[in-house]
Design an enzyme around this catalytic site. Structure first.
Site, PDB file in Angstrom:
ATOM      1  N   CYS A 161       3.309  -4.654   6.792  1.00 29.03           N
ATOM      2  CA  CYS A 161       3.009  -4.408   5.381  1.00 29.03           C
ATOM      3  C   CYS A 161       4.242  -3.944   4.624  1.00 29.03           C
ATOM      4  O   CYS A 161       5.288  -3.622   5.200  1.00 29.03           O
ATOM      5  CB  CYS A 161       1.919  -3.345   5.276  1.00 29.03           C
ATOM      6  SG  CYS A 161       0.278  -3.976   5.663  1.00 29.03           S
TER       7      CYS A 161
ATOM      8  N   HIS B  16       0.849  -1.191   0.000  1.00 26.08           N
ATOM      9  CA  HIS B  16       0.000   0.000   0.000  1.00 26.08           C
ATOM     10  C   HIS B  16       0.887   1.245   0.000  1.00 26.08           C
ATOM     11  O   HIS B  16       2.072   1.205   0.372  1.00 26.08           O
ATOM     12  CB  HIS B  16      -0.959   0.024   1.201  1.00 26.08           C
ATOM     13  CG  HIS B  16      -0.284   0.102   2.543  1.00 26.08           C
ATOM     14  ND1 HIS B  16       0.240   1.273   3.051  1.00 26.08           N
ATOM     15  CD2 HIS B  16      -0.069  -0.851   3.483  1.00 26.08           C
ATOM     16  CE1 HIS B  16       0.748   1.054   4.255  1.00 26.08           C
ATOM     17  NE2 HIS B  16       0.573  -0.247   4.532  1.00 26.08           N
TER      18      HIS B  16
END
Length: 493
Positions: free
Chosen positions: A469, A446
């Site tokens: 992440c 992301h």
């Protein structure tokens, strides 16, 4: 005249014969008046033509050093010596009565006379019971005791069907019956006792409850054949099939009280092994990295994985599916391909997870080796491969290397794309753009505009790392979002 002459001859011969018979009977009466008739035995001892006194003496002498030898099944032998049981022998009054009975009737030459009688004997019954109970015939010491085995049905891999197996008699004695049989034999002063003679000793051994003549055996045979003779088949693709065969099913079923029972544990174990055989999730894979070097990747969730619960349900349903008995009978008579096909139940392979391809020569090569994504945590770089070459690369910031925040390694697949998503954790709630999920636990690509990308180094993640992440610069996040495809392989190392 001629007829009268013939009659005189016939009557003359008859008269001579009658006189001869009377003479023989008179002689026999005189000779055998105080003797036993010829071919006479008492409890197996030959007393033919002996006087009463002679026969009594012979019987007494025959039992002076008395011993009883017992022959059993499986070459078993037991000898009981009279001295060990305080054995005492006397002829008894039955002997004289038997002699009188024999001489109270007509006797014919050549006729066998075999008498049995109880003597007046005495012995220590407790010693008899102790010797019998402690003998190898009862304890199995040096003599293998085999329990009787019922007649039963058993699957024959050679005949491809169940068949009746005859009962086995075994050699396990009934203790009380055995001891009583010994005492009965001692009472007759017999020196041999053959337990293998089923007519003489029909109940001394424990017997099978089910014999080959039982009608229930034929019922069991039909039921087991109908339950086991079927083929449950899965088409695994690439020309590969798996199937459960009658031989395998025969290991899982038993016939009891008129019903077929299934071994659920054994069936479950087979299905589990079947699913594991074709499971590639978690296998070690070797990839070509961005430098063209071989890199081994361990773990992850990428790969093929069958649905165990659904596959088990398929198998159980197929095992219990009613099958026309005529189809079973046709296969029993002729195990042809056509008859087997008529008994084949086909099942669809159910998967929890799938991969790009199947290679049954190398199960770990289940991904698109030309198109995938490599993430190097050491380099803090993302490499997108297309047609076997790096088509795009960019910087990333992975999870901070502390408990609960590090980025997992292994082989994964792209699970979803969201242009906008709010990431929630124990102590954070962050909206992000260009979200691409890699793991179900929350790792994904992301955009991370809050990171100081101008300060990026390959060690930057150690102090400013994410919660797991793969942070991307906003300028490249959309590019990665568009390039990586749903269910495509992602290798993190």
């Amino acid at each position: 005249m001629k007829k009268n002459w013939l009659l005189r001859i016939v009557f003359g011969i008859a008269g001579v014969l009658i006189v001869a018979v009377i003479a023989v009977l008179i002689w026999q009466k005189g000779y055998y008046g105080n003797r036993w008739y010829g071919n006479t035995t008492i409890n197996g001892v030959d007393v033919s033509k002996q006087t009463l006194a002679e026969s009594k003496q012979k019987l007494i002498e025959a039992h002076q050093d008395y011993s009883l030898t017992i022959k059993a099944r499986e070459d078993g032998i037991l000898t009981i010596n009279g001295s060990d049981i305080d054995y005492k022998f006397d002829i008894g009054s039955q002997f004289d009565d038997l002699f009188a009975t024999q001489h109270g009737s007509m006797s014919f030459f050549g006729k066998k006379r075999e008498y049995t009688m109880d003597y007046d004997v005495d012995y220590d019954a407790k010693k008899v019971a102790k010797i019998a109970s402690e003998s190898a015939l009862m304890t199995g010491d040096g003599y293998k005791i085999k329990k009787p085995v019922n007649a039963h049905v058993k699957y024959s891999a050679e005949k491809k069907q169940y068949e009746c197996i005859a009962e086995k008699l075994g050699n396990k004695l009934k203790k009380k019956v055995f001891i009583q049989a010994i005492e009965d034999t001692l009472q007759k002063a017999q020196t041999e006792m053959d337990l293998t003679d089923e007519k003489a000793f029909p109940d001394v051994y424990k017997a099978p409850k089910i014999t080959s003549e039982d009608e229930e055996l034929q019922t069991a045979l039909s039921a087991c054949n109908n339950a086991a003779i079927r083929f449950i088949k899965w088409n695994m693709g690439e020309g590969v099939t798996e199937q459960i065969t009658p031989e395998e099913i025969s290991k899982w079923i038993t016939y009891k009280n008129g019903k077929i029972k299934y071994d659920q544990t054994a069936i479950s174990d087979w299905i589990e092994a079947f699913c594991l055989k074709y499971k590639t999730v978690g296998k070690t894979r070797t990839i070509k990295d961005h430098n063209g070097k071989n890199v081994k990747i361990y773990g992850g969730d990428y790969g093929w994985q069958m649905d165990y619960e659904k596959t088990l349900s398929q198998a159980l349903k197929a095992l219990k599916k009613p099958i026309d008995a005529s189809l079973t009978e046709a296969y029993i008579n002729d195990a042809s391909t056509d008859n087997q096909e008529a008994l084949t139940i086909k099942c669809k392979v159910e998967y929890l997870n799938t991969a790009f391809q199947k290679d049954y020569n190398n199960f770990a090569v289940d991904w698109d080796t030309q198109n995938y994504t490599e993430i190097s945590l050491a380099d803090q770089m993302v490499y997108v491969f297309r047609n076997g070459k790096v088509a795009y690369s960019c910087k990333t910031i992975s999870g901070r290397p502390v408990e609960g925040r590090s980025t997992p390694t292994g082989a994964y697949f792209i699970k979803e794309h969201n242009t906008h998503r709010v990431l929630k954790g124990e102590n954070y709630e962050t909206p992000v753009d260009s979200w691409v999920r890699i793991t179900w636990s929350g790792t994904g690509f992301h955009a991370a505009p809050w990171q100081s990308w101008s300060s990026w180094t390959k060690d930057y993640y150690k102090v400013r790392g994410s919660h797991g992440c793969l942070n991307l610069e906003p300028s490249v996040a959309k590019k990665i979002y568009d390039m990586v495809k749903y269910r495509e392989a992602v290798f993190i190392h």
